[in-house]
Design a protein around this motif. Structure first.
Motif, mmCIF file in Angstrom:
data_model
loop_
_atom_site.group_PDB
_atom_site.id
_atom_site.type_symbol
_atom_site.label_atom_id
_atom_site.label_comp_id
_atom_site.label_asym_id
_atom_site.label_seq_id
_atom_site.Cartn_x
_atom_site.Cartn_y
_atom_site.Cartn_z
ATOM 1 N N ASN A 56 44.023 38.454 42.986
ATOM 2 C CA ASN A 56 45.108 39.370 43.232
ATOM 3 C C ASN A 56 46.118 38.837 44.086
ATOM 4 O OD1 ASN A 56 45.823 41.885 45.091
ATOM 5 N ND2 ASN A 56 45.498 42.672 43.021
ATOM 6 N N GLN A 76 44.258 41.225 38.131
ATOM 7 C CA GLN A 76 42.725 41.488 38.335
ATOM 8 C C GLN A 76 41.816 41.241 37.224
ATOM 9 O OE1 GLN A 76 43.035 45.922 38.672
ATOM 10 N NE2 GLN A 76 41.346 45.969 37.440
ATOM 11 N N GLN A 120 37.938 37.585 42.844
ATOM 12 C CA GLN A 120 38.748 38.569 42.593
ATOM 13 C C GLN A 120 39.963 38.826 43.660
ATOM 14 O OE1 GLN A 120 38.440 40.734 40.136
ATOM 15 N NE2 GLN A 120 36.311 40.641 39.241
#
Length: 484
Positions: free
Chosen positions: A200, A187, A196
């Protein structure tokens, strides 16, 4: 009888001298975002320290005029020192203990100063610049306006480093502070919200992407209407890699791009520029992983007033979209534009300022030293419905550029140079033809040396303002206006 002697092995080298650990009181702040201790001889520049703090410092280099060091621990802290919001940053909170520097634990090299409250950090930078101005120009007072702060999640582009030497433990993330080591990071607190989950997902998927050993880095970009994940491939991709990328593209609704080196044999390619480095992958609807075609990326960024311009995956862009727009609005306001104004935009790039300015004036001349950016600026002007702007590809220090500036008969000037500044250009151009000059700087240090020429030419600084374009870092954007 001959005698043979084996040479004595010299000591491999002198044992590396152990550098000292010292306790220091920090008295100031540098333009590079470091603390400085002037009471020590020689002075010590300290990473991770703030004015007014008492700190324990590991010295990392000893030079004749200055020592360099990094904070090990803070004895007395600055009132605005905070725990960095990112668990991978310098000054992060771990195990209920604030770790102020990279010496305590490996840290990401991205947000070096996120352990300072944002408005307080800008105040420290402002004081540092005032002191630098007084030292190099004299006792003038800069007309400061309140700084423009950034949203916490601001970055619309990021480059992910890869360490795939161990296929069983592939690392994808960012490089460690003051090192080449890649930190595996799932992250990033400063990425735009839409990027984001993509980061991930890459972190999760990388454990199965053994073909990443053939990828130099990964670029994430949020363009005008899509998210791009670009793989800087070093050799043709395998069928397994294509299948993985297809699944990732569909699952996360992203556009996949690869470098030309990564194009597998037998994959049809749509017409593209032979000089193209990047190609985007497009799969057919039948879910056949090898039924894929290629096309040159067609990516665009938006500005203000419905202005837009194309962008390449390797291009420099202002990664903070909202602050970029705020900076354009401020620059236009400071230029005090009128319908009959003629403006020259030096270091115009892809027309970030030029095209919006042209919508409010009689004429704009943009000059840029990178030919690809000039081409993009022309495309952006057409797409934005602007026809009163001319973009010129030229070395700004040449007579060609100087002649073009003079011939354009412009009465206002905008500068947005690289970190080296604009001194070489300002020393040649006839400044007296301009009634107002707006200077956008990404390096306050070179800005100080440049504005000496403007002050000597009879200009006065009327406005100085920080834009926190790269929040929590040592970099700060500065916008100022000079009038006669």
């Amino acid at each position: 009888m001959a005698q043979f002697f084996k040479p004595q092995h010299k000591a491999s080298s002198k044992a590396k001298r152990q550098l000292p650990v010292v306790t220091l009181e920090i008295s100031g702040f540098t333009l590079n975002g470091q603390g400085i201790c002037k009471s020590h001889s020689p002075v010590v520049i300290v990473s991770g320290a703030l004015p007014g703090e008492t700190v324990i410092v590991q010295i990392t280099a000893q030079k004749k005029q200055v020592w360099l060091g990094s904070v090990i621990s803070v004895i007395t802290s600055h009132a605005q020192r905070i725990a960095a919001p990112c668990p991978f940053a310098v000054g992060a909170q771990r195990d209920n203990k604030v770790l102020p520097t990279q010496l305590a634990m490996p840290t990401c090299g991205g947000c070096q100063l996120s352990f300072v409250e944002p408005s307080a950090l800008l105040a420290l930078k402002q004081t540092a610049l005032d002191e630098y101005v007084h030292q190099h120009i004299g006792a003038i007072e800069l007309p400061w306006r309140a700084p423009v702060l950034s949203a916490p999640q601001y970055r619309r582009k990021a480059r992910l480093a890869i360490d795939a030497r161990d296929k069983q433990a592939i690392k994808v993330g960012f490089r460690q502070t003051s090192a080449k080591t890649v930190m595996s990071i799932p992250q990033c607190e400063v990425l735009e919200g839409a990027l984001q989950p993509v980061l991930n997902a890459i972190h999760t998927s990388s454990a199965q992407w053994h073909w990443l050993i053939h990828v130099g880095h990964i670029t994430l970009l949020e363009s005008r209407d899509q998210i791009v994940v670009a793989f800087n491939t070093q050799q043709p991709l395998s069928k397994q890699a294509l299948a993985a990328l297809q699944a990732f593209s569909q699952a996360h609704e992203v556009l996949i791009a690869v470098t030309v080196k990564g194009v597998p044999k037998g994959v049809p390619s749509l017409p593209h520029n032979d000089d193209a480095k990047w190609l985007t992958l497009h799969w057919a609807d039948d879910n056949d992983a090898m039924n894929v075609s290629l096309a040159q990326p067609d990516l665009w960024l938006t500005s203000i007033d419905e202005c837009q311009y194309p962008v390449g995956l390797d291009d420099f862009i202002q990664v903070n979209a909202s602050l970029n727009q705020a900076m354009i609005y401020t620059s236009i306001d400071l230029l005090a534009l009128a319908p009959d104004d003629r403006v020259v935009d030096l270091f115009c790039g892809s027309g970030n300022f030029s095209v919006p300015i042209a919508k409010q004036t009689e004429y704009v001349l943009g000059i840029e030293g990178v030919e690809a950016m000039v081409q993009q600026a022309n495309q952006g002007a057409v797409a934005s419905g602007v026809d009163n702007v001319t973009f010129l590809h030229a070395d700004l220090t040449t007579s060609e550029a100087m002649h073009a500036i003079k011939a354009a008969k412009c009465n206002k000037l905008l500068l947005d140079p690289s970190r080296e500044g604009a001194k070489a250009i300002l020393a040649q151009v006839d400044l007296q033809q301009f009634e107002r000059i707006v200077y956008v700087s990404c390096n306050p240090q070179s800005w100080v040396h440049d504005i000496q020429l403007l002050l000597d030419a009879g200009f006065a600084c009327q406005h100085t303002q920080f834009f926190d374009m790269f929040a929590g870092t040592t970099h700060t954007e500065l916008v100022s206006v000079f009038t006669r």
